[in-house]
Design an enzyme around this catalytic site. Structure first.
Site, PDB file in Angstrom:
ATOM      1  N   GLY A  16      27.238 102.543 -33.771  1.00 23.62           N
ATOM      2  CA  GLY A  16      26.741 101.663 -32.720  1.00 23.62           C
ATOM      3  C   GLY A  16      25.263 101.800 -32.397  1.00 23.62           C
ATOM      4  CG  HIS A  63      24.025  91.702 -44.655  1.00 19.54           C
ATOM      5  ND1 HIS A  63      25.304  92.156 -44.929  1.00 19.54           N
ATOM      6  CD2 HIS A  63      23.348  91.758 -45.827  1.00 19.54           C
ATOM      7  CE1 HIS A  63      25.388  92.456 -46.215  1.00 19.54           C
ATOM      8  NE2 HIS A  63      24.224  92.228 -46.785  1.00 19.54           N
ATOM      9  CG  ASP A  81      27.570  89.140 -45.487  1.00 17.33           C
ATOM     10  OD1 ASP A  81      27.709  89.347 -44.272  1.00 17.33           O
ATOM     11  OD2 ASP A  81      27.842  89.999 -46.358  1.00 17.33           O
ATOM     12  CD  GLU A 119      20.442  97.164 -39.878  1.00 13.68           C
ATOM     13  OE1 GLU A 119      21.392  97.115 -39.100  1.00 13.68           O
ATOM     14  OE2 GLU A 119      20.516  97.694 -41.002  1.00 13.68           O
ATOM     15  CG  ASN A 137      22.134  97.345 -35.373  1.00 14.88           C
ATOM     16  OD1 ASN A 137      21.025  96.816 -35.297  1.00 14.88           O
ATOM     17  ND2 ASN A 137      22.571  97.944 -36.478  1.00 14.88           N
ATOM     18  CG  ASN A 187      27.140  90.286 -39.400  1.00 24.51           C
ATOM     19  OD1 ASN A 187      27.385  91.336 -38.805  1.00 24.51           O
ATOM     20  ND2 ASN A 187      27.065  90.230 -40.720  1.00 24.51           N
TER      21      ASN A 187
HETATM   22  C1  GRF Z   1      24.133  98.296 -39.855  1.00 21.62           C
HETATM   23  O1  GRF Z   1      23.470  98.711 -40.998  1.00 21.62           O
HETATM   24  C2  GRF Z   1      24.378  96.811 -39.898  1.00 21.62           C
HETATM   25  O2  GRF Z   1      23.413  96.113 -40.609  1.00 21.62           O
HETATM   26  C3  GRF Z   1      25.699  96.705 -40.592  1.00 21.62           C
HETATM   27  O3  GRF Z   1      26.437  97.818 -40.170  1.00 21.62           O
HETATM   28  C4  GRF Z   1      25.552  98.862 -39.775  1.00 21.62           C
HETATM   29  C5  GRF Z   1      25.945  99.260 -38.384  1.00 21.62           C
HETATM   30  O4  GRF Z   1      25.275 100.399 -37.927  1.00 21.62           O
HETATM   31  N1  GRF Z   1      26.328  95.430 -40.329  1.00 21.62           N
HETATM   32  P1  GRF Z   1      25.375 100.843 -36.414  1.00 21.62           P
HETATM   33  O5  GRF Z   1      26.870 101.074 -36.106  1.00 21.62           O
HETATM   34  O6  GRF Z   1      24.828  99.741 -35.558  1.00 21.62           O
HETATM   35  O7  GRF Z   1      24.599 102.104 -36.308  1.00 21.62           O
END
Ligand code: GRF
Length: 210
Positions: free
Chosen positions: A13, A111, A152, A181, A15, A109
């Site tokens: 988590g 990616h 995707d 990200e 992100n 999403n």
């Molecule tokens: C990220 O690399 C995202 O791009 C992918 O899954 C990963 C999630 O990482 N969809 P986190 O759980 O947010 O650290």
């Protein structure tokens, strides 16, 4: 009216944390992260949500007869919570049409590569960065896109580029992509909340700030 956001997670988590931080520091205009949902009981992401008093829901896939039934329950939770935008942030299941059709152009999403390359089934986690390295590509990056019925394949909202270095490893590349990200996802969510994203076929147009 506030934009009510749900974030779906399965793992660490980071992100989600970037989105929570952006929200708490006032980067989202008139929005609220109202719900975090996981298919993994032990996901660290759920703790991150609880730490800032955001409702964190674990929905156990084992209790549903198939993915459609699971997604029906998810949909119910989104509707009960009046969710306007769903953000997938490391959610390790493919959403069925049960949700995708109800939330068209309202599911995002992130990616960890530059779509439409290095996406699709099996392209998750380190597999993505391994494939990028094997291809010899000089650049990778990350993509925030709307979710459609493919994997995707939905309209691309924002991308950030990360160079692939001569002595990179998939792990090192993943780390540098992840930093981008964390910048990109909050920006995409901000644009959505400001009503500045307009989908024209496969293209997402970003409208000027009013
Ligand atoms: C990220 O690399 C995202 O791009 C992918 O899954 C990963 C999630 O990482 N969809 P986190 O759980 O947010 O650290």
């Amino acid at each position: 009216m506030k934009t009510r956001i749900a974030v779906m997670v399965s793992g660490g988590g980071t992100n989600l944390q970037a989105l929570l931080d952006a929200w708490k520091s006032g980067q989202f205009n008139q929005a609220e992260i109202s719900l975090v949902v996981s298919n993994q009981e032990k996901a660290k992401a759920l703790d991150r949500a609880r730490a800032v008093h955001v409702p964190a829901l674990f929905l156990n896939p084992a209790q549903y007869k198939d993915r459609q039934a699971y997604d029906q329950q998810l949909l119910k939770s989104f509707q009960e919570n009046k969710i306007d935008l769903i953000c997938l942030a490391g959610y390790m299941r493919i959403l069925t049409t049960v949700i995708v059709r109800q939330y068209e152009q309202r599911i995002m999403n992130i990616h960890p590569a530059l779509l439409p390359a290095f996406g699709g089934e099996g392209m998750y986690g380190l597999h993505v960065h391994e494939a990028v390295m094997q291809s010899g590509a000089k650049y990778s990056g990350c993509t925030v896109h709307f979710v459609d019925e493919g994997t995707d394949t939905g309209p691309i909202i924002l991308q950030a580029v990360v160079p692939v270095l001569d002595h990179d490893t998939p792990d090192k590349l993943a780390e540098r992509v992840l930093i981008e990200e964390h910048r990109l996802y909050p920006r995409a969510v901000s644009l959505f909340c400001e009503g500045r994203l307009q989908v024209a076929g496969k293209r997402v147009l970003i409208k000027e700030k009013a």
